[in-house]
Design a protein around this motif. Sequence first.
Motif, PDB file in Angstrom:
ATOM      1  N   ASP A  51     -90.143  83.181  68.054  1.00 29.26           N
ATOM      2  CA  ASP A  51     -90.930  82.493  67.030  1.00 29.26           C
ATOM      3  C   ASP A  51     -90.394  81.095  66.775  1.00 29.26           C
ATOM      4  OD1 ASP A  51     -92.517  84.644  66.843  1.00 29.26           O
ATOM      5  OD2 ASP A  51     -91.678  85.429  64.968  1.00 29.26           O
ATOM      6  N   GLN A  52     -89.078  80.950  66.746  1.00 35.68           N
ATOM      7  CA  GLN A  52     -88.500  79.646  66.422  1.00 35.68           C
ATOM      8  C   GLN A  52     -87.291  79.414  67.334  1.00 35.68           C
ATOM      9  OE1 GLN A  52     -86.544  78.925  62.606  1.00 35.68           O
ATOM     10  NE2 GLN A  52     -88.454  77.920  62.032  1.00 35.68           N
ATOM     11  N   PRO A  53     -87.480  78.671  68.418  1.00 40.52           N
ATOM     12  CA  PRO A  53     -86.382  78.487  69.364  1.00 40.52           C
ATOM     13  C   PRO A  53     -85.192  77.794  68.706  1.00 40.52           C
ATOM     14  CG  PRO A  53     -88.437  77.755  70.327  1.00 40.52           C
ATOM     15  CD  PRO A  53     -88.704  78.000  68.879  1.00 40.52           C
ATOM     16  N   SER A  54     -83.987  78.286  69.001  1.00 44.55           N
ATOM     17  CA  SER A  54     -82.772  77.677  68.494  1.00 44.55           C
ATOM     18  C   SER A  54     -81.668  77.979  69.486  1.00 44.55           C
ATOM     19  CB  SER A  54     -82.416  78.249  67.118  1.00 44.55           C
ATOM     20  OG  SER A  54     -82.069  79.613  67.279  1.00 44.55           O
ATOM     21  N   ALA A  55     -80.491  77.494  69.227  1.00 41.43           N
ATOM     22  CA  ALA A  55     -79.367  77.760  70.121  1.00 41.43           C
ATOM     23  C   ALA A  55     -79.089  79.261  70.196  1.00 41.43           C
ATOM     24  CB  ALA A  55     -78.128  77.018  69.638  1.00 41.43           C
ATOM     25  N   ASP A  56     -79.240  79.965  69.051  1.00 41.15           N
ATOM     26  CA  ASP A  56     -78.963  81.397  69.034  1.00 41.15           C
ATOM     27  C   ASP A  56     -79.961  82.172  69.888  1.00 41.15           C
ATOM     28  OD1 ASP A  56     -76.787  81.293  67.188  1.00 41.15           O
ATOM     29  OD2 ASP A  56     -78.269  80.819  65.624  1.00 41.15           O
ATOM     30  N   THR A  57     -81.258  81.845  69.730  1.00 38.80           N
ATOM     31  CA  THR A  57     -82.251  82.576  70.513  1.00 38.80           C
ATOM     32  C   THR A  57     -82.083  82.258  71.987  1.00 38.80           C
ATOM     33  OG1 THR A  57     -83.892  80.822  70.313  1.00 38.80           O
ATOM     34  CG2 THR A  57     -83.945  82.550  68.641  1.00 38.80           C
ATOM     35  N   ALA A  58     -81.716  81.018  72.307  1.00 37.99           N
ATOM     36  CA  ALA A  58     -81.524  80.654  73.713  1.00 37.99           C
ATOM     37  C   ALA A  58     -80.394  81.468  74.312  1.00 37.99           C
ATOM     38  CB  ALA A  58     -81.223  79.163  73.830  1.00 37.99           C
ATOM     39  N   SER A  59     -79.330  81.647  73.528  1.00 35.73           N
ATOM     40  CA  SER A  59     -78.199  82.423  74.020  1.00 35.73           C
ATOM     41  C   SER A  59     -78.604  83.869  74.259  1.00 35.73           C
ATOM     42  CB  SER A  59     -77.047  82.314  73.020  1.00 35.73           C
ATOM     43  OG  SER A  59     -76.392  83.535  72.870  1.00 35.73           O
ATOM     44  N   PHE A  60     -79.395  84.424  73.319  1.00 35.30           N
ATOM     45  CA  PHE A  60     -79.809  85.820  73.470  1.00 35.30           C
ATOM     46  C   PHE A  60     -80.749  85.983  74.670  1.00 35.30           C
ATOM     47  CE2 PHE A  60     -82.196  89.675  72.445  1.00 35.30           C
ATOM     48  CZ  PHE A  60     -81.160  90.541  72.119  1.00 35.30           C
ATOM     49  N   SER A  61     -81.730  85.060  74.788  1.00 37.77           N
ATOM     50  CA  SER A  61     -82.693  85.264  75.870  1.00 37.77           C
ATOM     51  C   SER A  61     -82.079  84.977  77.238  1.00 37.77           C
ATOM     52  CB  SER A  61     -83.960  84.433  75.651  1.00 37.77           C
ATOM     53  OG  SER A  61     -83.626  83.089  75.450  1.00 37.77           O
ATOM     54  N   SER A  62     -81.038  84.127  77.274  1.00 31.27           N
ATOM     55  CA  SER A  62     -80.425  83.859  78.583  1.00 31.27           C
ATOM     56  C   SER A  62     -79.804  85.140  79.142  1.00 31.27           C
ATOM     57  CB  SER A  62     -79.362  82.775  78.463  1.00 31.27           C
ATOM     58  OG  SER A  62     -78.264  83.273  77.752  1.00 31.27           O
ATOM     59  N   ALA A  63     -79.414  86.044  78.270  1.00 29.22           N
ATOM     60  CA  ALA A  63     -78.862  87.319  78.736  1.00 29.22           C
ATOM     61  C   ALA A  63     -79.898  88.092  79.548  1.00 29.22           C
ATOM     62  CB  ALA A  63     -78.387  88.153  77.549  1.00 29.22           C
ATOM     63  N   PHE A  64     -81.186  87.919  79.200  1.00 28.77           N
ATOM     64  CA  PHE A  64     -82.233  88.605  79.949  1.00 28.77           C
ATOM     65  C   PHE A  64     -82.480  87.961  81.304  1.00 28.77           C
ATOM     66  CE2 PHE A  64     -82.952  90.443  75.890  1.00 28.77           C
ATOM     67  CZ  PHE A  64     -83.495  91.684  76.154  1.00 28.77           C
ATOM     68  N   TYR A  65     -82.277  86.621  81.346  1.00 29.88           N
ATOM     69  CA  TYR A  65     -82.457  85.940  82.627  1.00 29.88           C
ATOM     70  C   TYR A  65     -81.293  86.233  83.560  1.00 29.88           C
ATOM     71  CZ  TYR A  65     -86.454  83.317  80.932  1.00 29.88           C
ATOM     72  OH  TYR A  65     -87.694  82.976  80.482  1.00 29.88           O
ATOM     73  N   ALA A  66     -80.131  86.570  82.971  1.00 34.03           N
ATOM     74  CA  ALA A  66     -78.931  86.717  83.792  1.00 34.03           C
ATOM     75  C   ALA A  66     -78.912  88.038  84.564  1.00 34.03           C
ATOM     76  CB  ALA A  66     -77.687  86.622  82.901  1.00 34.03           C
TER      77      ALA A  66
ATOM     78  N   LEU B 259     -92.998  83.730  75.973  1.00 34.03           N
ATOM     79  CA  LEU B 259     -94.306  83.480  75.387  1.00 34.03           C
ATOM     80  C   LEU B 259     -94.100  83.006  73.958  1.00 34.03           C
ATOM     81  CD1 LEU B 259     -96.279  86.576  76.678  1.00 34.03           C
ATOM     82  CD2 LEU B 259     -96.458  84.247  77.496  1.00 34.03           C
ATOM     83  N   ARG B 260     -95.100  82.254  73.442  1.00 32.93           N
ATOM     84  CA  ARG B 260     -94.928  81.648  72.137  1.00 32.93           C
ATOM     85  C   ARG B 260     -95.326  82.540  70.967  1.00 32.93           C
ATOM     86  NH1 ARG B 260     -93.502  76.550  70.855  1.00 32.93           N
ATOM     87  NH2 ARG B 260     -91.612  76.161  72.046  1.00 32.93           N
ATOM     88  N   ASN B 261     -96.304  83.409  71.180  1.00 29.82           N
ATOM     89  CA  ASN B 261     -96.645  84.263  70.048  1.00 29.82           C
ATOM     90  C   ASN B 261     -96.957  85.689  70.473  1.00 29.82           C
ATOM     91  OD1 ASN B 261     -99.483  84.494  70.665  1.00 29.82           O
ATOM     92  ND2 ASN B 261     -99.628  82.339  70.071  1.00 29.82           N
ATOM     93  N   MET B 262     -96.960  86.565  69.475  1.00 28.85           N
ATOM     94  CA  MET B 262     -97.112  87.991  69.741  1.00 28.85           C
ATOM     95  C   MET B 262     -98.480  88.351  70.315  1.00 28.85           C
ATOM     96  SD  MET B 262     -94.600  89.922  69.608  1.00 28.85           S
ATOM     97  CE  MET B 262     -94.917  91.639  69.247  1.00 28.85           C
TER      98      MET B 262
ATOM     99  N   ASP C  48     -94.076  95.031  81.101  1.00 25.45           N
ATOM    100  CA  ASP C  48     -93.817  96.413  80.695  1.00 25.45           C
ATOM    101  C   ASP C  48     -93.204  96.497  79.303  1.00 25.45           C
ATOM    102  OD1 ASP C  48     -94.816  97.558  82.943  1.00 25.45           O
ATOM    103  OD2 ASP C  48     -92.900  97.663  83.999  1.00 25.45           O
ATOM    104  N   GLY C  49     -92.776  95.351  78.772  1.00 29.98           N
ATOM    105  CA  GLY C  49     -92.154  95.398  77.462  1.00 29.98           C
ATOM    106  C   GLY C  49     -92.159  94.035  76.789  1.00 29.98           C
ATOM    107  N   ILE C  50     -91.931  94.049  75.471  1.00 30.62           N
ATOM    108  CA  ILE C  50     -91.884  92.811  74.701  1.00 30.62           C
ATOM    109  C   ILE C  50     -90.573  92.800  73.925  1.00 30.62           C
ATOM    110  CG2 ILE C  50     -92.991  91.432  72.895  1.00 30.62           C
ATOM    111  CD1 ILE C  50     -95.584  92.933  73.489  1.00 30.62           C
ATOM    112  N   VAL C  51     -89.870  91.685  73.943  1.00 34.57           N
ATOM    113  CA  VAL C  51     -88.683  91.517  73.106  1.00 34.57           C
ATOM    114  C   VAL C  51     -88.997  90.364  72.164  1.00 34.57           C
ATOM    115  CG1 VAL C  51     -86.242  90.947  73.072  1.00 34.57           C
ATOM    116  CG2 VAL C  51     -87.160  92.328  74.927  1.00 34.57           C
ATOM    117  N   HIS C  52     -88.997  90.671  70.873  1.00 35.25           N
ATOM    118  CA  HIS C  52     -89.495  89.713  69.898  1.00 35.25           C
ATOM    119  C   HIS C  52     -88.360  89.265  68.971  1.00 35.25           C
ATOM    120  CE1 HIS C  52     -92.406  88.946  66.291  1.00 35.25           C
ATOM    121  NE2 HIS C  52     -91.938  87.831  66.796  1.00 35.25           N
TER     122      HIS C  52
END
Lengths: 375, 369
Positions: A60-75, A84-87, A100-104
């Motif tokens: 919902d609101q990109p920040s350094a914290d969300t980037a760190s969390f989502s990079s774990a999924f790319y790794a 994606l930008r919205n639900m 197959d899944g959504i991480v929000h």
Amino acid sequence: MTRGGSTMRLRALVRKEFLQILRDPSSIAIAFVMPIVLLLLFGYGVSLDAKNVPVALVIDQPSADTASFSSAFYATDYFKPITLRNMQHAEIALLAGEVDGIVHLRADFGRDLRHAGGAPVQVIVNGVNANTGRLVLGYVNGVWSTWLQHQAEMRGGTLDVPVQVEQRVWFNSELRSRNFLVPGLIAIIMTLIGALLTALVVAREWERGTFEALMVTPVSITELMLGKMIPYFVLGTGSMLLSVVMALYLFDVPLRGSFWVLWLGSSLFLLVALGMGMLISTVTKNQFLAAQVAIIVTFLPAFLLSGFIFEIASMPTVVQIITHIIPARYFVALLQTLFLAGDVWSVILPNALALLLMAIVFFVLVWRKSRKRLE
Amino acid sequence: MLYRIIALIRKEFLALFKDKKTRVVLVVPPLIQLLVFGYAATFDLNHVPFAVYNEDSSSASRELIAHFESSPNSQKTTDISDSREIQPLIDAREVMLVIHISPQFKRKLVLGEPAPVQVIVDGRNSNTASIVLNYTRSIVTDFNLQWAQQHGRASPPVYLQSRAWFNDNLQSRWFLVPGIVGLLTLLVTMLVTAMSVAREREQGTFDQLLVTPLRPIEILIGKAIPGFIIGLFEATLIILIAVFWFEIPLRGELLMLYSGVFLFLLSAIGVGLMISSLAATQQQALLGAFLFLVPAIILSGFATPIENMPDAVQTLTYINPLRYFMVVLRGVFLEGMPFELLMPQLWPMALIGVTCLFLAGWLFRHRMV
């Protein structure tokens, strides 16, 4: 009737049967092409291990914290994330089967992170395929705990987890589904040759009356049965060897038990399958019926009730009791243990004994059924 | 023309149903299969037998074990007191999981150090093993959260709220029973149609049929309709059992479901008649049908997801009618899929059906040698 005459007759019958197999393209296809197709499909094609699962990351609101969390999924190679930008978009993608899944991660992720209660991450999986859904949830869990650990280390501490799981998986440490599917497949292939092909071929002889014609010749019932069984026994053993070679050298499945025990167990199972095939054809005496019955009582149970794919322990008690009359059940247990665990006699002996008993029962039944026809 | 076709259809039904054994074989076994396989085909684990090797007899370790015991998916079988007992238990498949708690467990827990719990899993069935590991992790996570709360320890900065759509409890039966509808419908329809032409060829009556005033298209329709009626009857019966016996939710519309059934039957009959007109004998037809059926079932996504297959194999699945029908069945049953999402599944089945029927009709006349 001399002993020599009997061997000669038997040899002639076996020769006739082999010629018949070799001249009919459809039986060649079942005996040779089908095992290879099945092995290739199960060795390369079919897998229960989900990798590169497409998931939608909604931030919902990109920040350094969300980037760190989502990079774990790319790794990790378990996931193939798209951001994606919205639900709404994510829900449509889930419905259409694109993910197959959504991480929000909600808008206040960064703020909640620093509060006592912690920040919630909403995870939605498509539950239609329950098995995949559960695996995906497990993967998300793994990514989450690795990320937590990482974060704690970056702050110079260790993660405050009271109890830590140290897991060890015996026999198949990488959890490759191929390692358990390919050994079990040998049971399916031998059922095909031993039961289905034999049932069809013998039923054709009954249907055409050639079996009765043979009975008025000096050939005895035992010779007739042996004459039918020997060629298919040889075919079945051949396909077993082929399967083992392909399993070991093409698919890198380990064989930790001894080859001779495997060979012995397979021969026992082959006898049971041949017995079933002969019994089905003797009872039905009609190709269409024999095919239907063979598929229903031998092939499908070998596939679904043997523990080949589905765990017997999770079936309801009544179905578990039924599995005890399925010969493939004992053979699949033998195969999975011999290939992955080794010569575990506490598994081998009871299962081999069960197969031996079944072989005896089927042959007594076939012998009695065929003899009755002569009266 | 209509009269001739009806006469042919009547003849086909007589040929199929004059034999009592055949009548029984077309109805009873599919029902038994649905019931047995409906219960047998499950990836869910509900009785994971496990053994506990507890070297730390403290209240904390007992509490952790209590978490495992109270889980509905697992079932404690034995307590062991020696590490040498672990191997025979797992080797003989008496337990799937051994939980080993070391002597320092409570002390570490109280000191705030990470207290390790070793779990040993039988990996012979890799899918079962990963599910067992998942269960184990979630039980330990629950224990950790509870412990952290009770002992004033910091809870993790981020936590997961998980939900599964369409199948809240992740029951694999909901996934597999609609799949069995497709499986059994295909099986029965294929066997009926694959035999129809081959039987006549073997007995020589097909040549007689060809010299009658019946045109190939009429023979084709006459041969296709009995298979269609039997398939439709079979599919309806199985759908009824899936809904009323297994209580699988039917969230979509019946019209959607039956447009899928209709087109799937068309393609199954097409393939069946094509195999039948290629075969010279009944045995070839049966084995041919079987050679089609087995890969078709394996590559349909019935038990193992198509997405996990290598790309080349995935491409191959596009010519498999069952692949599309599986999506329709699960989509209509569980997701209530609307028409526009079903369209990409419907037209390929129609295409496969029409192509195969056309080829079968052509083969009637041209496979004479």
